[in-house]
Design a protein around this motif. Structure first.
Motif, PDB file in Angstrom:
ATOM      1  N   GLY A 111       0.814  -1.210   0.000  1.00  0.00           N
ATOM      2  CA  GLY A 111       0.000   0.000   0.000  1.00  0.00           C
ATOM      3  C   GLY A 111       0.845   1.257   0.000  1.00  0.00           C
ATOM      4  O   GLY A 111       0.529   2.248  -0.687  1.00  0.00           O
ATOM      5  N   VAL A 112       1.934   1.232   0.758  1.00  0.00           N
ATOM      6  CA  VAL A 112       2.837   2.391   0.817  1.00  0.00           C
ATOM      7  C   VAL A 112       3.482   2.647  -0.542  1.00  0.00           C
ATOM      8  O   VAL A 112       3.661   3.794  -0.963  1.00  0.00           O
ATOM      9  CB  VAL A 112       3.903   2.175   1.914  1.00  0.00           C
ATOM     10  CG1 VAL A 112       5.047   3.178   1.763  1.00  0.00           C
ATOM     11  CG2 VAL A 112       3.277   2.302   3.288  1.00  0.00           C
ATOM     12  N   VAL A 113       3.838   1.568  -1.248  1.00  0.00           N
ATOM     13  CA  VAL A 113       4.410   1.728  -2.592  1.00  0.00           C
ATOM     14  C   VAL A 113       3.410   2.430  -3.503  1.00  0.00           C
ATOM     15  O   VAL A 113       3.773   3.329  -4.283  1.00  0.00           O
ATOM     16  CB  VAL A 113       4.823   0.353  -3.168  1.00  0.00           C
ATOM     17  CG1 VAL A 113       5.218   0.488  -4.635  1.00  0.00           C
ATOM     18  CG2 VAL A 113       5.979  -0.227  -2.366  1.00  0.00           C
ATOM     19  N   LEU A 114       2.134   2.039  -3.409  1.00  0.00           N
ATOM     20  CA  LEU A 114       1.112   2.701  -4.212  1.00  0.00           C
ATOM     21  C   LEU A 114       0.943   4.162  -3.803  1.00  0.00           C
ATOM     22  O   LEU A 114       0.679   5.033  -4.637  1.00  0.00           O
ATOM     23  CB  LEU A 114      -0.225   1.965  -4.067  1.00  0.00           C
ATOM     24  CG  LEU A 114      -0.321   0.579  -4.711  1.00  0.00           C
ATOM     25  CD1 LEU A 114      -1.641  -0.095  -4.339  1.00  0.00           C
ATOM     26  CD2 LEU A 114      -0.198   0.689  -6.230  1.00  0.00           C
ATOM     27  N   ALA A 242      -4.682   5.329  -7.420  1.00  0.00           N
ATOM     28  CA  ALA A 242      -3.742   4.319  -6.920  1.00  0.00           C
ATOM     29  C   ALA A 242      -3.408   4.566  -5.457  1.00  0.00           C
ATOM     30  O   ALA A 242      -3.224   3.627  -4.670  1.00  0.00           O
ATOM     31  CB  ALA A 242      -2.468   4.314  -7.755  1.00  0.00           C
ATOM     32  N   GLN A 243      -3.344   5.821  -5.061  1.00  0.00           N
ATOM     33  CA  GLN A 243      -3.032   6.150  -3.672  1.00  0.00           C
ATOM     34  C   GLN A 243      -4.199   5.814  -2.742  1.00  0.00           C
ATOM     35  O   GLN A 243      -3.996   5.421  -1.596  1.00  0.00           O
ATOM     36  CB  GLN A 243      -2.652   7.628  -3.562  1.00  0.00           C
ATOM     37  CG  GLN A 243      -1.342   7.964  -4.270  1.00  0.00           C
ATOM     38  CD  GLN A 243      -1.045   9.444  -4.250  1.00  0.00           C
ATOM     39  OE1 GLN A 243      -1.899  10.276  -4.552  1.00  0.00           O
ATOM     40  NE2 GLN A 243       0.181   9.784  -3.874  1.00  0.00           N
ATOM     41  N   LEU A 249      -5.256  -0.537   1.562  1.00  0.00           N
ATOM     42  CA  LEU A 249      -4.459  -1.717   1.917  1.00  0.00           C
ATOM     43  C   LEU A 249      -3.804  -1.531   3.286  1.00  0.00           C
ATOM     44  O   LEU A 249      -3.747  -2.473   4.096  1.00  0.00           O
ATOM     45  CB  LEU A 249      -3.388  -1.970   0.858  1.00  0.00           C
ATOM     46  CG  LEU A 249      -3.883  -2.399  -0.529  1.00  0.00           C
ATOM     47  CD1 LEU A 249      -2.701  -2.603  -1.476  1.00  0.00           C
ATOM     48  CD2 LEU A 249      -4.721  -3.679  -0.439  1.00  0.00           C
ATOM     49  N   VAL A 250      -3.319  -0.333   3.571  1.00  0.00           N
ATOM     50  CA  VAL A 250      -2.677  -0.069   4.857  1.00  0.00           C
ATOM     51  C   VAL A 250      -3.686  -0.206   5.999  1.00  0.00           C
ATOM     52  O   VAL A 250      -3.394  -0.801   7.044  1.00  0.00           O
ATOM     53  CB  VAL A 250      -2.036   1.338   4.869  1.00  0.00           C
ATOM     54  CG1 VAL A 250      -1.505   1.672   6.264  1.00  0.00           C
ATOM     55  CG2 VAL A 250      -0.904   1.420   3.854  1.00  0.00           C
ATOM     56  N   VAL A 251      -4.884   0.332   5.806  1.00  0.00           N
ATOM     57  CA  VAL A 251      -5.917   0.258   6.842  1.00  0.00           C
ATOM     58  C   VAL A 251      -6.330  -1.195   7.097  1.00  0.00           C
ATOM     59  O   VAL A 251      -6.454  -1.637   8.248  1.00  0.00           O
ATOM     60  CB  VAL A 251      -7.142   1.104   6.446  1.00  0.00           C
ATOM     61  CG1 VAL A 251      -8.319   0.830   7.381  1.00  0.00           C
ATOM     62  CG2 VAL A 251      -6.788   2.588   6.467  1.00  0.00           C
ATOM     63  N   ILE A 252      -6.537  -1.964   6.013  1.00  0.00           N
ATOM     64  CA  ILE A 252      -6.905  -3.374   6.156  1.00  0.00           C
ATOM     65  C   ILE A 252      -5.812  -4.140   6.898  1.00  0.00           C
ATOM     66  O   ILE A 252      -6.091  -4.935   7.806  1.00  0.00           O
ATOM     67  CB  ILE A 252      -7.161  -4.006   4.772  1.00  0.00           C
ATOM     68  CG1 ILE A 252      -8.433  -3.404   4.142  1.00  0.00           C
ATOM     69  CG2 ILE A 252      -7.282  -5.526   4.890  1.00  0.00           C
ATOM     70  CD1 ILE A 252      -8.658  -3.845   2.718  1.00  0.00           C
ATOM     71  N   ALA A 253      -4.563  -3.879   6.535  1.00  0.00           N
ATOM     72  CA  ALA A 253      -3.450  -4.574   7.186  1.00  0.00           C
ATOM     73  C   ALA A 253      -3.374  -4.219   8.665  1.00  0.00           C
ATOM     74  O   ALA A 253      -3.142  -5.084   9.514  1.00  0.00           O
ATOM     75  CB  ALA A 253      -2.139  -4.215   6.489  1.00  0.00           C
ATOM     76  N   GLY A 254      -3.585  -2.953   8.990  1.00  0.00           N
ATOM     77  CA  GLY A 254      -3.528  -2.529  10.387  1.00  0.00           C
ATOM     78  C   GLY A 254      -4.608  -3.172  11.226  1.00  0.00           C
ATOM     79  O   GLY A 254      -4.366  -3.614  12.356  1.00  0.00           O
TER      80      GLY A 254
END
Length: 282
Positions: A111-114, A242-243, A249-254
């Motif tokens: 997610g950070v890459v995006l 894309a961002q 993705l970051v929120v889901i992962a957290g």
């Protein structure tokens, strides 16, 4: 989360005039005075073995605050918060004692890459590096806060460590802000100190009285999304499609990392939670 990210977004203007370290020093100094006045920490209760954790937490908070403010001076707020969030997310995943849990930091990294879009010419390596450094500081803050939290309650712990953070920030902040101080800058810093760290910490304590740490930590996974929203509304930083996918993705992962990332001993319930937002650092 709103006050944390609003305080970060509104700090950008002060950063332009007094610099990241100068802004950190002003905010932390005023915050320290408020916590000292409210908590009146019992210095006689400090034992020798408490000193390393108190000093470590204070210095970490000061350095992380400088790194974060320097990062948001270079890259969008939401991107910075997402990169920083990799720190506590990794701590939660490692504490799950499951190799499968490591998929969540990997998902967040994607997610950070995006979010950073390194394939574009606008990629700012200095800003990304400072945000990553802030993430390391956040991870360290979690571990140190739990040590301090096992000995002192929340307000007392902050009244002991935030002054140390202010002194740490002063080493770089005073020279940076020297010559730029004004009544307006000090007044702005006072307002920002209320937004972060004073008000968020009070609200966190109230929230933790009514919910379990796991639920609290899961909700805190929304922190990067709040960073994007405040960056949009306050700083007019509009994310690309894309961002938006990246922050999702970051929120889901957290949120997923919280399923197994809690402390294993009973003191955890009253001391802290894995993905708790550090009140002082940003």
């Amino acid at each position: 989360m709103s006050t944390v990210q609003l305080g970060s977004a509104l700090s950008v203007g002060l950063i332009k005039s007094d610099g990241p370290a100068g802004t950190a020093w002003l905010r932390l100094s005023i915050g320290a005075l408020i916590f000292l006045a409210v908590a009146r920490p019992p210095l006689r209760s400090i034992r020798r073995r408490d000193v390393p954790a108190l000093l470590g937490l204070g210095v970490t908070t000061g350095l992380q605050t400088i790194a974060f403010l320097a990062a948001i001076d270079r890259i969008p707020l939401g991107t910075c918060v997402a990169i920083e969030f990799l720190g506590p997310l990794t701590v939660a995943a490692v504490r799950s004692h499951s190799t499968r849990a490591l998929v969540w930091p990997a998902l967040a990294l994607a997610g950070v890459v995006l979010l950073t879009e390194p394939w574009h010419g606008s990629f700012n390596p200095a800003g990304v590096g400072l945000a990553a450094l802030s993430g390391v500081g956040w991870a360290s803050y979690i571990l140190l806060t739990q040590q301090v939290g096992d000995r002192f309650d929340g307000i007392t712990g902050l009244s002991l460590t935030v002054p140390i953070a202010a002194l740490t920030a002063a080493t770089m902040g005073v020279p940076q802000a020297l010559g730029h101080l004004s009544f307006g800058a000090i007044a702005a810093a006072a307002g920002l100190a209320l937004l972060l760290p004073v008000l968020p910490y009070a609200l966190e304590m109230l929230a933790l009285r009514g919910m379990k740490p796991a639920a609290f930590g899961t909700l805190m996974a929304l922190e990067p999304a709040f960073g994007v929203l405040l960056g949009l509304f306050v700083l007019h930083q509009t994310p690309a499609p894309a961002q938006i996918l990246g922050i999702t993705l970051v929120v889901i992962a957290g949120a997923a990392a919280q399923r197994g990332g809690q402390r294993q001993h009973p003191a955890a319930e009253s001391a802290d939670v894995d993905l708790k937002p550090c009140p002082a650092p940003q």
